[in-house]
Design a protein around this motif. Structure first.
Motif, mmCIF file in Angstrom:
data_model
loop_
_atom_site.group_PDB
_atom_site.id
_atom_site.type_symbol
_atom_site.label_atom_id
_atom_site.label_comp_id
_atom_site.label_asym_id
_atom_site.label_seq_id
_atom_site.Cartn_x
_atom_site.Cartn_y
_atom_site.Cartn_z
ATOM 1 N N TYR A 31 36.174 0.904 -12.907
ATOM 2 C CA TYR A 31 36.355 1.992 -13.406
ATOM 3 C C TYR A 31 38.069 1.977 -13.436
ATOM 4 O O TYR A 31 38.495 0.816 -12.250
ATOM 5 C CB TYR A 31 36.236 3.490 -12.579
ATOM 6 C CG TYR A 31 35.430 4.291 -12.532
ATOM 7 C CD1 TYR A 31 34.322 3.767 -11.911
ATOM 8 C CD2 TYR A 31 35.254 5.102 -14.083
ATOM 9 C CE1 TYR A 31 32.944 4.545 -11.907
ATOM 10 C CE2 TYR A 31 33.788 6.224 -13.741
ATOM 11 C CZ TYR A 31 32.687 5.517 -12.996
ATOM 12 O OH TYR A 31 31.401 5.955 -12.902
ATOM 13 N N CYS A 32 38.766 2.103 -14.417
ATOM 14 C CA CYS A 32 40.508 1.862 -13.850
ATOM 15 C C CYS A 32 41.004 3.393 -13.044
ATOM 16 O O CYS A 32 40.637 3.998 -14.138
ATOM 17 C CB CYS A 32 41.353 0.809 -15.050
ATOM 18 S SG CYS A 32 41.609 1.916 -16.094
ATOM 19 N N ALA A 33 42.260 3.319 -12.733
ATOM 20 C CA ALA A 33 42.801 3.990 -12.211
ATOM 21 C C ALA A 33 44.156 3.726 -11.771
ATOM 22 O O ALA A 33 45.373 2.614 -11.551
ATOM 23 C CB ALA A 33 42.641 4.738 -10.874
ATOM 24 N N ALA A 34 44.949 4.754 -12.029
ATOM 25 C CA ALA A 34 46.908 4.732 -12.389
ATOM 26 C C ALA A 34 46.892 5.937 -11.019
ATOM 27 O O ALA A 34 47.054 6.616 -10.637
ATOM 28 C CB ALA A 34 47.064 5.224 -13.385
ATOM 29 N N LYS A 35 48.488 5.593 -10.270
ATOM 30 C CA LYS A 35 49.168 6.443 -9.886
ATOM 31 C C LYS A 35 50.144 5.809 -9.532
ATOM 32 O O LYS A 35 50.786 4.972 -10.131
ATOM 33 C CB LYS A 35 48.191 5.858 -8.326
ATOM 34 C CG LYS A 35 48.368 4.439 -7.670
ATOM 35 C CD LYS A 35 47.724 4.142 -6.067
ATOM 36 C CE LYS A 35 48.251 5.108 -5.245
ATOM 37 N NZ LYS A 35 49.856 5.077 -4.310
ATOM 38 N N ARG A 36 51.179 6.294 -9.217
ATOM 39 C CA ARG A 36 52.189 7.081 -9.813
ATOM 40 C C ARG A 36 53.445 6.501 -8.320
ATOM 41 O O ARG A 36 54.573 5.841 -8.334
ATOM 42 C CB ARG A 36 52.762 8.336 -9.358
ATOM 43 C CG ARG A 36 52.815 9.071 -10.078
ATOM 44 C CD ARG A 36 53.156 10.631 -10.704
ATOM 45 N NE ARG A 36 52.637 11.300 -11.244
ATOM 46 C CZ ARG A 36 51.734 12.215 -11.652
ATOM 47 N NH1 ARG A 36 50.990 12.896 -10.336
ATOM 48 N NH2 ARG A 36 51.102 12.696 -12.650
ATOM 49 N N THR A 37 52.654 5.586 -7.405
ATOM 50 C CA THR A 37 53.169 4.760 -6.324
ATOM 51 C C THR A 37 52.584 3.967 -5.941
ATOM 52 O O THR A 37 52.006 3.522 -6.085
ATOM 53 C CB THR A 37 53.721 5.311 -4.963
ATOM 54 O OG1 THR A 37 52.446 5.488 -3.955
ATOM 55 C CG2 THR A 37 54.514 7.128 -5.244
ATOM 56 N N ASP A 38 53.223 2.684 -5.268
ATOM 57 C CA ASP A 38 53.248 0.867 -4.847
ATOM 58 C C ASP A 38 52.030 1.050 -3.753
ATOM 59 O O ASP A 38 51.498 0.420 -3.298
ATOM 60 C CB ASP A 38 53.592 -0.033 -4.786
ATOM 61 C CG ASP A 38 54.463 0.190 -6.056
ATOM 62 O OD1 ASP A 38 55.367 -0.686 -6.599
ATOM 63 O OD2 ASP A 38 53.141 -0.075 -7.101
ATOM 64 N N TYR A 39 51.672 2.600 -3.155
ATOM 65 C CA TYR A 39 51.784 2.308 -0.976
ATOM 66 C C TYR A 39 49.636 3.023 -1.660
ATOM 67 O O TYR A 39 49.434 3.938 -2.491
ATOM 68 C CB TYR A 39 52.082 3.261 -0.781
ATOM 69 C CG TYR A 39 53.649 3.334 -0.628
ATOM 70 C CD1 TYR A 39 55.076 4.163 -1.579
ATOM 71 C CD2 TYR A 39 54.124 2.149 0.968
ATOM 72 C CE1 TYR A 39 56.045 3.347 -1.654
ATOM 73 C CE2 TYR A 39 55.514 2.112 0.241
ATOM 74 C CZ TYR A 39 56.053 2.128 -0.477
ATOM 75 O OH TYR A 39 57.678 1.889 -0.232
#
Length: 124
Positions: free
Chosen positions: A95-103
């Motif tokens: 699965y790929c996933a996206a998040k809004r921060t680099d932490y």
């Protein structure tokens, strides 16, 4: 709404290679850090690797370090997972996933959007 679509999975012999792609809809792809996770039958979802929003930072699970490489093309809204020297234990849905921060990129709970997954099967 952000949509993620993985592709590139399949059946490969041990020692072979595959490249997974994850296309992301929307014009804000560069605003998201991206991660790859996998889940084998009967096991929990596990972190594979991630890449920062700029692409300048990557990190990997110990089990894939030196064999897998993550990259991104912000102009194409796509993140890639190059998998070399594949082993039968790499068999899973990826699965790929996206998040809004680099932490906290290694924690699946921190991700905001997910793709539907693509099956990778490595035969011995």
């Amino acid at each position: 709404q952000v949509q993620l679509v993985e592709s590139g999975g399949g059946l490969v012999q041990a020692g072979g290679s595959l490249r997974l792609s994850c296309g992301v809809s929307g014009r804000t792809f560069s605003s998201y850090a991206m991660g790859w996770f996998r889940q084998a039958p009967g096991k929990e979802r596990e972190f594979v690797g991630s890449i920062s929003r700029s692409g300048g930072s990557t990190d990997y699970a110990d089990s894939v370090k030196g064999r897998f490489t993550i990259s991104r093309d912000n102009a194409k809204n796509t993140v890639y997972l190059q998998m070399n020297s594949l082993k039968p234990e790499d068999t899973a849905v990826y699965y790929c996933a996206a998040k809004r921060t680099d932490y906290s990129r290694s924690y699946y709970q921190m991700y905001d959007y997910w793709g539907q997954g693509t099956q990778v099967t490595v035969s011995s």
